[in-house]
Motif scaffolding. Structure first.
Motif, PDB file in Angstrom:
ATOM      1  N   GLN A 153       0.658  -1.286  -0.101  1.00  0.00           N
ATOM      2  CA  GLN A 153      -0.007  -0.153  -0.018  1.00  0.00           C
ATOM      3  C   GLN A 153       0.716   1.329  -0.029  1.00  0.00           C
ATOM      4  OE1 GLN A 153      -3.274   0.139  -0.444  1.00  0.00           O
ATOM      5  NE2 GLN A 153      -3.251  -2.095  -0.342  1.00  0.00           N
ATOM      6  N   GLY A 154       0.650   1.885  -1.029  1.00  0.00           N
ATOM      7  CA  GLY A 154       1.604   3.279  -1.150  1.00  0.00           C
ATOM      8  C   GLY A 154       2.713   3.176  -1.592  1.00  0.00           C
ATOM      9  N   GLN A 155       3.465   2.128  -1.976  1.00  0.00           N
ATOM     10  CA  GLN A 155       4.807   1.858  -2.166  1.00  0.00           C
ATOM     11  C   GLN A 155       4.934   1.410  -3.739  1.00  0.00           C
ATOM     12  OE1 GLN A 155       6.694  -1.000   0.300  1.00  0.00           O
ATOM     13  NE2 GLN A 155       5.615  -0.047   2.503  1.00  0.00           N
ATOM     14  N   GLY A 156       5.768   2.382  -4.329  1.00  0.00           N
ATOM     15  CA  GLY A 156       6.155   2.181  -5.696  1.00  0.00           C
ATOM     16  C   GLY A 156       4.958   2.342  -6.649  1.00  0.00           C
ATOM     17  N   TYR A 157       3.936   2.948  -6.264  1.00  0.00           N
ATOM     18  CA  TYR A 157       2.894   3.463  -7.169  1.00  0.00           C
ATOM     19  C   TYR A 157       3.074   4.730  -7.630  1.00  0.00           C
ATOM     20  CZ  TYR A 157       0.598  -0.778  -5.257  1.00  0.00           C
ATOM     21  OH  TYR A 157       0.277  -2.048  -4.719  1.00  0.00           O
ATOM     22  N   LEU A 158       2.424   4.793  -8.989  1.00  0.00           N
ATOM     23  CA  LEU A 158       2.666   6.046  -9.676  1.00  0.00           C
ATOM     24  C   LEU A 158       1.960   7.116  -8.860  1.00  0.00           C
ATOM     25  CD1 LEU A 158       2.067   4.870 -13.462  1.00  0.00           C
ATOM     26  CD2 LEU A 158       4.301   5.719 -12.282  1.00  0.00           C
ATOM     27  N   THR A 159       2.534   8.540  -8.894  1.00  0.00           N
ATOM     28  CA  THR A 159       2.045   9.678  -8.133  1.00  0.00           C
ATOM     29  C   THR A 159       1.979  10.855  -9.097  1.00  0.00           C
ATOM     30  OG1 THR A 159       4.107  10.510  -7.422  1.00  0.00           O
ATOM     31  CG2 THR A 159       2.832   9.045  -5.984  1.00  0.00           C
ATOM     32  N   ARG A 160       2.764  10.658 -10.509  1.00  0.00           N
ATOM     33  CA  ARG A 160       2.458  11.642 -11.542  1.00  0.00           C
ATOM     34  C   ARG A 160       2.852  10.902 -12.660  1.00  0.00           C
ATOM     35  NH1 ARG A 160       6.510  16.475 -10.543  1.00  0.00           N
ATOM     36  NH2 ARG A 160       7.930  14.518  -9.774  1.00  0.00           N
ATOM     37  N   LEU A 161       2.226  11.446 -13.895  1.00  0.00           N
ATOM     38  CA  LEU A 161       2.600  10.810 -15.244  1.00  0.00           C
ATOM     39  C   LEU A 161       2.944  12.133 -16.374  1.00  0.00           C
ATOM     40  CD1 LEU A 161      -0.614   8.577 -15.291  1.00  0.00           C
ATOM     41  CD2 LEU A 161       1.579   7.806 -15.571  1.00  0.00           C
ATOM     42  N   ALA A 162       3.701  11.767 -17.066  1.00  0.00           N
ATOM     43  CA  ALA A 162       4.110  12.929 -17.945  1.00  0.00           C
ATOM     44  C   ALA A 162       3.196  12.568 -19.099  1.00  0.00           C
ATOM     45  CB  ALA A 162       5.527  12.734 -18.550  1.00  0.00           C
ATOM     46  N   LEU A 205      -1.099   0.325 -16.549  1.00  0.00           N
ATOM     47  CA  LEU A 205      -1.493   1.206 -15.555  1.00  0.00           C
ATOM     48  C   LEU A 205      -2.267   0.606 -14.585  1.00  0.00           C
ATOM     49  CD1 LEU A 205      -2.957   3.738 -18.174  1.00  0.00           C
ATOM     50  CD2 LEU A 205      -1.294   4.372 -16.330  1.00  0.00           C
ATOM     51  N   GLU A 206      -2.935  -0.651 -14.783  1.00  0.00           N
ATOM     52  CA  GLU A 206      -3.522  -1.215 -13.501  1.00  0.00           C
ATOM     53  C   GLU A 206      -2.469  -1.727 -12.682  1.00  0.00           C
ATOM     54  OE1 GLU A 206      -7.143  -4.692 -13.144  1.00  0.00           O
ATOM     55  OE2 GLU A 206      -5.734  -4.707 -14.695  1.00  0.00           O
ATOM     56  N   ARG A 207      -1.323  -2.148 -13.101  1.00  0.00           N
ATOM     57  CA  ARG A 207      -0.476  -2.685 -12.193  1.00  0.00           C
ATOM     58  C   ARG A 207       0.342  -1.624 -11.211  1.00  0.00           C
ATOM     59  NH1 ARG A 207       0.819  -5.437 -16.880  1.00  0.00           N
ATOM     60  NH2 ARG A 207       2.806  -4.081 -17.116  1.00  0.00           N
ATOM     61  N   ARG A 208       0.394  -0.395 -12.067  1.00  0.00           N
ATOM     62  CA  ARG A 208       1.148   0.564 -11.421  1.00  0.00           C
ATOM     63  C   ARG A 208       0.592   1.648 -10.687  1.00  0.00           C
ATOM     64  NH1 ARG A 208       5.432   1.955 -15.987  1.00  0.00           N
ATOM     65  NH2 ARG A 208       6.165   3.161 -14.396  1.00  0.00           N
ATOM     66  N   LEU A 209      -0.885   1.666 -10.885  1.00  0.00           N
ATOM     67  CA  LEU A 209      -1.726   2.705 -10.095  1.00  0.00           C
ATOM     68  C   LEU A 209      -2.158   1.856  -8.597  1.00  0.00           C
ATOM     69  CD1 LEU A 209      -4.149   4.089 -12.880  1.00  0.00           C
ATOM     70  CD2 LEU A 209      -2.097   5.456 -11.573  1.00  0.00           C
ATOM     71  N   ASP A 210      -2.339   2.821  -7.643  1.00  0.00           N
ATOM     72  CA  ASP A 210      -2.531   2.243  -6.225  1.00  0.00           C
ATOM     73  C   ASP A 210      -3.996   1.604  -6.472  1.00  0.00           C
ATOM     74  OD1 ASP A 210      -3.116   1.748  -3.606  1.00  0.00           O
ATOM     75  OD2 ASP A 210      -2.266   3.467  -2.772  1.00  0.00           O
ATOM     76  N   PRO A 211      -3.975   0.219  -5.916  1.00  0.00           N
ATOM     77  CA  PRO A 211      -5.283  -0.496  -6.088  1.00  0.00           C
ATOM     78  C   PRO A 211      -6.399  -0.163  -5.156  1.00  0.00           C
ATOM     79  CG  PRO A 211      -3.693  -1.932  -5.184  1.00  0.00           C
ATOM     80  CD  PRO A 211      -2.987  -0.919  -5.697  1.00  0.00           C
ATOM     81  N   ALA A 212      -5.706   0.668  -4.169  1.00  0.00           N
ATOM     82  CA  ALA A 212      -6.661   0.975  -3.212  1.00  0.00           C
ATOM     83  C   ALA A 212      -7.285   2.318  -3.588  1.00  0.00           C
ATOM     84  CB  ALA A 212      -5.801   1.380  -1.850  1.00  0.00           C
ATOM     85  N   ARG A 213      -6.922   2.961  -4.681  1.00  0.00           N
ATOM     86  CA  ARG A 213      -7.540   4.195  -5.194  1.00  0.00           C
ATOM     87  C   ARG A 213      -8.166   3.868  -6.673  1.00  0.00           C
ATOM     88  NH1 ARG A 213      -3.301   8.839  -4.393  1.00  0.00           N
ATOM     89  NH2 ARG A 213      -5.118  10.151  -5.177  1.00  0.00           N
ATOM     90  N   PHE A 214      -7.710   3.097  -7.322  1.00  0.00           N
ATOM     91  CA  PHE A 214      -8.327   2.850  -8.859  1.00  0.00           C
ATOM     92  C   PHE A 214      -8.827   1.568  -8.945  1.00  0.00           C
ATOM     93  CE2 PHE A 214      -5.546   6.576  -8.942  1.00  0.00           C
ATOM     94  CZ  PHE A 214      -6.058   7.207 -10.019  1.00  0.00           C
TER      95      PHE A 214
END
Length: 267
Positions: A153-162, A205-214
């Motif tokens: 949870q909260g580790q290694g997930y994307l926080t910004r995208l270019a 994207l599904e792998r790298r976005l926080d599953p608790a939020r998306f």
């Protein structure tokens, strides 16, 4: 002798940016370019460059997978190029490997070039290559070891995208995204009424976005859970998801239970 360099990036605009900056570096000779991982591996094995500008985020085969397919004794000095990858940036810094965060400035690019020159000059010192090999080994171990959800949870997930805006890149905060729709190897991010294109697949994207939020609600759609207003059964047999801004999206029956469970957990 000039430093032989190769550029690997699946986006032509990004390759153009690096190529143009290299024109101002007379001691560096651009000897090849590749737009995908498979061509990159073939090129690296054939040319054996001194310096590699390597995009981290590419469809099918990413930058890490490219260097995993090249024998360690043939690895050049690598400058990683990434739009934004929290795990990757932390890994590069831990192993003292250089990277360029898109969109990068001229001064940051020249700093990377200066560092690369020093590394190439001391080619007898295998320190950089050993750090790169250690990074790959760390990545292999991470893929084979089970990770509990509460540890992620909260580790290694994307926080910004270019994202591309005309001929430039801009950063979009993940927290601002309402929903995402697929477009082949690209995706459209919908945030506050605007749409932005990013070169990532829905699976990535599904792998790298926080599953608790998306949550993925359809093979072509991901939504931020907090943006969901209601979910109702629809005439077509699936469900309609209405977001707070009035957008109506289809929820496939295959994803219904996991979406409802996630949403219940947020209430």
């Amino acid at each position: 002798m000039p430093i032989k360099a190769v550029i690997v990036d699946d986006e032509a605009l990004a390759r153009d940016a690096i190529r143009l900056r290299l024109k101002g570096e007379p001691d560096i000779e651009l000897v090849g370019e590749a737009a995908d991982g498979a061509d990159a591996v073939e090129l690296l094995r054939k040319i054996h460059p001194d310096l590699l500008f390597l995009d981290v985020q590419m469809p099918v085969m990413d930058g890490f997978e490219v260097i995993e397919h090249v024998p360690s004794d043939q690895l050049p000095i690598v400058v990683f190029v990434t739009a934004y990858d929290q795990y990757a940036l932390k890994a590069f810094e831990t192993h003292a490997l250089d990277y360029l965060l898109k969109p990068f400035t001229a001064s940051r690019f020249h700093a990377a070039i200066d560092r690369a020159r020093l590394e190439v000059a001391k080619s007898g010192d295998r320190g950089t290559h050993e750090r790169l090999v250690e990074l790959l080994e760390e990545r292999r171990r991470a893929r084979t070891q089970p990770v509990h959800e509460h540890e992620r949870q909260g580790q290694g997930y994307l926080t910004r995208l270019a994202v591309k805006r005309n001929q430039r890149f801009a950063l979009v905060g993940v927290a601002d995204i309402d929903w995402i729709e697929s477009s082949g190897n690209y995706a459209h991010l919908h945030a506050h009424g605007a749409s932005h294109v990013v070169r990532m697949t829905m699976g990535e994207l599904e792998r790298r976005l926080d599953p608790a939020r998306f949550a993925r609600i359809h093979r072509s759609t991901i939504v931020q859970i907090d943006r969901i207003q209601d979910i109702i059964a629809a005439w077509h047999g699936d469900f309609d998801v209405t977001l707070r801004d009035g957008t109506v999206l289809r929820l496939s029956r295959n994803y219904r239970d996991r979406v409802l469970n996630k949403r219940s957990g947020r209430l």
